[in-house]
Write a protein that holds these residues in place. Structure first.
Motif, PDB file in Angstrom:
ATOM      1  N   ALA A  73     -13.188 -33.626  33.498  1.00  0.00           N
ATOM      2  CA  ALA A  73     -12.560 -33.824  32.194  1.00  0.00           C
ATOM      3  C   ALA A  73     -12.966 -35.167  31.589  1.00  0.00           C
ATOM      4  CB  ALA A  73     -11.036 -33.745  32.331  1.00  0.00           C
ATOM      5  N   ARG A  74     -13.062 -36.190  32.399  1.00  0.00           N
ATOM      6  CA  ARG A  74     -13.468 -37.504  31.891  1.00  0.00           C
ATOM      7  C   ARG A  74     -14.897 -37.464  31.370  1.00  0.00           C
ATOM      8  NH1 ARG A  74     -10.864 -40.831  36.961  1.00  0.00           N
ATOM      9  NH2 ARG A  74      -8.808 -41.258  36.023  1.00  0.00           N
ATOM     10  N   ARG A  75     -15.789 -36.845  32.160  1.00  0.00           N
ATOM     11  CA  ARG A  75     -17.180 -36.764  31.719  1.00  0.00           C
ATOM     12  C   ARG A  75     -17.296 -35.919  30.453  1.00  0.00           C
ATOM     13  NH1 ARG A  75     -17.821 -35.987  37.335  1.00  0.00           N
ATOM     14  NH2 ARG A  75     -18.176 -33.735  37.036  1.00  0.00           N
ATOM     15  N   ALA A  76     -16.558 -34.815  30.424  1.00  0.00           N
ATOM     16  CA  ALA A  76     -16.604 -33.947  29.245  1.00  0.00           C
ATOM     17  C   ALA A  76     -16.078 -34.667  28.011  1.00  0.00           C
ATOM     18  CB  ALA A  76     -15.795 -32.676  29.506  1.00  0.00           C
ATOM     19  N   LEU A  77     -15.019 -35.454  28.176  1.00  0.00           N
ATOM     20  CA  LEU A  77     -14.438 -36.171  27.048  1.00  0.00           C
ATOM     21  C   LEU A  77     -15.397 -37.227  26.518  1.00  0.00           C
ATOM     22  CD1 LEU A  77     -11.897 -36.494  25.315  1.00  0.00           C
ATOM     23  CD2 LEU A  77     -11.062 -38.158  26.981  1.00  0.00           C
ATOM     24  N   VAL A  78     -16.069 -37.928  27.417  1.00  0.00           N
ATOM     25  CA  VAL A  78     -17.026 -38.958  26.997  1.00  0.00           C
ATOM     26  C   VAL A  78     -18.191 -38.334  26.233  1.00  0.00           C
ATOM     27  CG1 VAL A  78     -18.727 -40.614  27.851  1.00  0.00           C
ATOM     28  CG2 VAL A  78     -16.425 -40.585  28.820  1.00  0.00           C
ATOM     29  N   ASP A  79     -18.653 -37.173  26.697  1.00  0.00           N
ATOM     30  CA  ASP A  79     -19.832 -36.539  26.108  1.00  0.00           C
ATOM     31  C   ASP A  79     -19.504 -35.611  24.946  1.00  0.00           C
ATOM     32  OD1 ASP A  79     -21.335 -37.844  28.015  1.00  0.00           O
ATOM     33  OD2 ASP A  79     -21.383 -36.135  29.386  1.00  0.00           O
ATOM     34  N   ALA A  80     -18.234 -35.364  24.684  1.00  0.00           N
ATOM     35  CA  ALA A  80     -17.861 -34.383  23.662  1.00  0.00           C
ATOM     36  C   ALA A  80     -18.319 -34.831  22.277  1.00  0.00           C
ATOM     37  CB  ALA A  80     -16.351 -34.168  23.655  1.00  0.00           C
ATOM     38  N   PRO A  81     -18.972 -33.958  21.521  1.00  0.00           N
ATOM     39  CA  PRO A  81     -19.332 -34.308  20.144  1.00  0.00           C
ATOM     40  C   PRO A  81     -18.086 -34.388  19.279  1.00  0.00           C
ATOM     41  CG  PRO A  81     -19.796 -31.994  20.583  1.00  0.00           C
ATOM     42  CD  PRO A  81     -19.392 -32.594  21.891  1.00  0.00           C
TER      43      PRO A  81
ATOM     44  N   ASP B 233     -11.504 -19.928  16.730  1.00  0.00           N
ATOM     45  CA  ASP B 233     -10.983 -19.758  18.081  1.00  0.00           C
ATOM     46  C   ASP B 233      -9.672 -20.524  18.215  1.00  0.00           C
ATOM     47  OD1 ASP B 233     -10.546 -19.344  20.719  1.00  0.00           O
ATOM     48  OD2 ASP B 233     -12.180 -20.593  21.456  1.00  0.00           O
ATOM     49  N   TRP B 234      -8.559 -19.818  18.031  1.00  0.00           N
ATOM     50  CA  TRP B 234      -7.242 -20.452  18.153  1.00  0.00           C
ATOM     51  C   TRP B 234      -6.722 -20.436  19.590  1.00  0.00           C
ATOM     52  CZ3 TRP B 234      -5.741 -22.739  13.802  1.00  0.00           C
ATOM     53  CH2 TRP B 234      -6.187 -22.248  12.574  1.00  0.00           C
ATOM     54  N   ALA B 235      -7.352 -19.655  20.457  1.00  0.00           N
ATOM     55  CA  ALA B 235      -6.723 -19.332  21.735  1.00  0.00           C
ATOM     56  C   ALA B 235      -6.916 -20.385  22.819  1.00  0.00           C
ATOM     57  CB  ALA B 235      -7.250 -17.985  22.238  1.00  0.00           C
ATOM     58  N   SER B 236      -8.068 -21.010  22.877  1.00  0.00           N
ATOM     59  CA  SER B 236      -8.387 -21.883  24.008  1.00  0.00           C
ATOM     60  C   SER B 236      -8.734 -23.285  23.536  1.00  0.00           C
ATOM     61  CB  SER B 236      -9.575 -21.309  24.803  1.00  0.00           C
ATOM     62  OG  SER B 236      -9.313 -19.989  25.212  1.00  0.00           O
ATOM     63  N   SER B 237      -8.279 -24.267  24.290  1.00  0.00           N
ATOM     64  CA  SER B 237      -8.563 -25.668  23.972  1.00  0.00           C
ATOM     65  C   SER B 237     -10.052 -25.957  24.126  1.00  0.00           C
ATOM     66  CB  SER B 237      -7.757 -26.580  24.902  1.00  0.00           C
ATOM     67  OG  SER B 237      -8.301 -27.873  24.952  1.00  0.00           O
ATOM     68  N   ALA B 238     -10.640 -26.591  23.116  1.00  0.00           N
ATOM     69  CA  ALA B 238     -12.059 -26.946  23.192  1.00  0.00           C
ATOM     70  C   ALA B 238     -12.316 -27.913  24.336  1.00  0.00           C
ATOM     71  CB  ALA B 238     -12.517 -27.556  21.868  1.00  0.00           C
ATOM     72  N   LEU B 239     -11.392 -28.837  24.583  1.00  0.00           N
ATOM     73  CA  LEU B 239     -11.588 -29.807  25.664  1.00  0.00           C
ATOM     74  C   LEU B 239     -11.510 -29.132  27.028  1.00  0.00           C
ATOM     75  CD1 LEU B 239      -9.658 -32.936  24.353  1.00  0.00           C
ATOM     76  CD2 LEU B 239     -12.113 -32.456  24.301  1.00  0.00           C
ATOM     77  N   ASP B 240     -10.620 -28.147  27.177  1.00  0.00           N
ATOM     78  CA  ASP B 240     -10.580 -27.401  28.439  1.00  0.00           C
ATOM     79  C   ASP B 240     -11.879 -26.619  28.640  1.00  0.00           C
ATOM     80  OD1 ASP B 240      -8.083 -28.327  29.063  1.00  0.00           O
ATOM     81  OD2 ASP B 240      -7.017 -26.559  28.345  1.00  0.00           O
ATOM     82  N   GLN B 241     -12.408 -26.064  27.565  1.00  0.00           N
ATOM     83  CA  GLN B 241     -13.677 -25.342  27.670  1.00  0.00           C
ATOM     84  C   GLN B 241     -14.801 -26.290  28.085  1.00  0.00           C
ATOM     85  OE1 GLN B 241     -14.616 -22.743  24.306  1.00  0.00           O
ATOM     86  NE2 GLN B 241     -12.437 -22.656  23.791  1.00  0.00           N
ATOM     87  N   LEU B 242     -14.846 -27.461  27.477  1.00  0.00           N
ATOM     88  CA  LEU B 242     -15.875 -28.437  27.826  1.00  0.00           C
ATOM     89  C   LEU B 242     -15.716 -28.922  29.264  1.00  0.00           C
ATOM     90  CD1 LEU B 242     -15.964 -30.537  24.520  1.00  0.00           C
ATOM     91  CD2 LEU B 242     -17.702 -28.928  25.343  1.00  0.00           C
ATOM     92  N   THR B 243     -14.461 -29.062  29.710  1.00  0.00           N
ATOM     93  CA  THR B 243     -14.210 -29.489  31.088  1.00  0.00           C
ATOM     94  C   THR B 243     -14.701 -28.436  32.069  1.00  0.00           C
ATOM     95  OG1 THR B 243     -12.286 -30.807  30.437  1.00  0.00           O
ATOM     96  CG2 THR B 243     -12.439 -30.157  32.755  1.00  0.00           C
ATOM     97  N   LEU B 244     -14.382 -27.159  31.814  1.00  0.00           N
ATOM     98  CA  LEU B 244     -14.842 -26.107  32.715  1.00  0.00           C
ATOM     99  C   LEU B 244     -16.367 -26.019  32.707  1.00  0.00           C
ATOM    100  CD1 LEU B 244     -14.289 -23.821  34.648  1.00  0.00           C
ATOM    101  CD2 LEU B 244     -13.929 -22.293  32.699  1.00  0.00           C
TER     102      LEU B 244
END
Length: 466
Positions: free
Chosen positions: A132-140, A343-354
């Motif tokens: 999650a930390r890496r995904a958050l840092v790299d998230a556009p 896409d209302w259903a899933s968190s973008a950050l959770d998707q990026l983390t997975l």
């Protein structure tokens, strides 16, 4: 240390036996002290520095032992509260316990072998947090806005395409993957699409989940049962019927625990090609096969006639609300229209983390570790019940079927209730219109208990069996 026994408090002794290594010996000694009750729930343990000094060992050795036991659920560690022995459920027996429950409240049992849930205490918190930390840092920056693509984040779709092709034999173009909030969300979307296509009947397995059948019914679709035997669903029954789609669990039939044989797989695909029907493949625990390599997904036989459905609910945790569909090209626009432009259903950050969790290899490592854990549990369950009941189904998944002696099922359920053990029977999953032979059996979810609850849960089961 010159003595392998060290005193903690007045009467507690920790056996750091030679040959196991200091950390392994300390971990096992603390685990056994908590399991046996010598360390009562809520007891505050010394700091890692203090205990290390008392035992004459490195502080890191104590810290690592504490961390392992926290991860297993034996200890808790909170800032300001220190490290303590975790609270554990106690058996609550008989009707007196039920009378103490709030009126109308559904109190969970002290012990549970209900199927459908993984070991939630095994969720890889540290690895997930790192991802999650890496995904958050790299998230556009645009990831924090409203999702422009109803299919979900491209990063996760690309990661899933590679994983599903490699691990499950799925033909998965990232453009044909649609992310959703779990299997029920995916089935809801597909039910709407089928209804719009004027499909009136969906075939389901004679043993299946009522929640899925009810969902299809609410969408205006009638469910018709297929027979299920030791070779899986009798897919030959599709020929000559009026079903426009069929919902199958081919890798590991739920709940009977059998695999769909190659000839019946071929029969299902032939039916779909001949009639234009659609196969909905629920691959709910396809990664967990213990006696051989997992069998590939049915979707690999015909990606144009099979919708592949998977989730992270069994491999990670249902609370993530993360699922996916691999949709035939001819169905994609209809599915996306049903889901909506955003896409209302899933968190973008959770998707990026997975996505990061899969790309980094952490997902593979976690699945391998859980496969070993669940295999050991299944082996222990089979050894415990040997000679008392028969176990059916393939060596796979997170549940097993225990076939009871005739006339004992009601007695077992009463005993389980007295021991405050959650159990379900196989008959609970029978389709109302299915013609099945009477069978007294239990569906035992051995993946459900936490590590600390596993031994007492098995003991409660054994005490309930005839």
């Amino acid at each position: 240390m010159t003595d392998s026994r060290a005193t903690l408090g007045a009467d507690l002794h920790l056996d750091l036996s030679a040959g196991r290594g200091l950390r392994a010996g300390l971990t096992e000694s603390l685990r056994e002290a908590a399991r046996s009750g010598r360390l009562a729930a809520g007891t505050r343990l010394p700091s890692s520095r203090s205990l290390a000094a008392d035992l004459g060992i490195a502080r890191n050795t104590v810290a690592e032992a504490y961390a392992e036991l926290v991860a297993e659920g034996w200890l808790t560690a909170r800032q300001g509260s220190g490290t303590r022995v975790a609270e554990r459920a106690r058996p609550r027996r008989g009707t007196a316990a039920a009378a103490r429950a709030r009126p109308g409240a559904r109190r969970p049992p002290a012990y549970s072998l209900l199927a459908g849930t993984p070991d939630l205490g095994a969720f890889p918190r540290a690895a997930w947090l790192s991802a999650a930390r890496r995904a958050l840092v790299d998230a556009p920056n645009e990831a924090f806005g409203y999702a422009a693509d109803a299919r979900g984040r491209i990063e996760l779709r690309e990661a899933l395409a590679g994983y599903l092709a490699r691990a499950r034999g799925v033909y998965a173009d990232p453009d044909r993957i649609v992310l959703c909030a779990g299997f029920v969300h995916a089935l809801t979307l597909l039910a709407g699409v089928l209804r719009a296509r004027r499909v009136r009947e969906v075939a389901v397995e004679g043993y299946s989940l009522d929640v899925h059948r009810e969902l299809l019914g609410r969408a205006g679709l009638r469910t018709v049962p297929l027979g299920v035997d030791g070779a899986g669903a009798r897919t030959a029954e599709l020929a000559g019927g009026e079903a426009g789609a069929v919902l199958l669990t081919p890798a590991h039939q739920f709940p009977t625990g059998v695999a769909l044989t190659p000839d019946r797989r071929a029969a299902a695909v032939d039916w779909a090609r001949t009639t234009g029907g659609l196969i909905l493949e629920d691959d709910y625990d396809g990664e967990f096969r213990y006696d051989r390599q997992p069998v590939g997904a049915l979707q690999g036989l015909d990606p144009d006639r099979v919708v592949y459905l998977g989730t992270a609910s069994k491999s990670l945790a249902p609370g993530l609300r993360m699922g996916w569909m691999v949709v035939p090209a001819g169905l994609l626009e209809e599915v996306l229209a049903a889901k909506g432009r955003i896409d209302w259903a899933s968190s973008a950050l959770d998707q990026l983390t997975l996505a990061e969790f899969i790309r980094s290899g952490a997902y593979d490592r976690h699945v391998r570790g859980m496969r070993l854990r669940y295999r050991r549990r299944r082996d222990e369950l089979l050894a415990a019940v040997a000679g008392r009941v028969a176990v059916s189904g393939i060596a796979a998944g997170l549940h097993a079927v225990l076939d009871l002696p005739a006339g004992t099922q009601d007695e077992v359920l009463r005993a389980a209730a007295w021991h405050d053990l959650g159990l379900e029977t196989l008959s609970r999953y029978v389709h109302p219109d299915a013609e099945v032979e009477p069978r007294e059996a239990l569906v035992v979810g051995y993946g459900t208990p936490s590590t600390s609850a596993w031994a007492p849960t098995v003991a409660a089961l054994l005490a309930s069996l005839p």
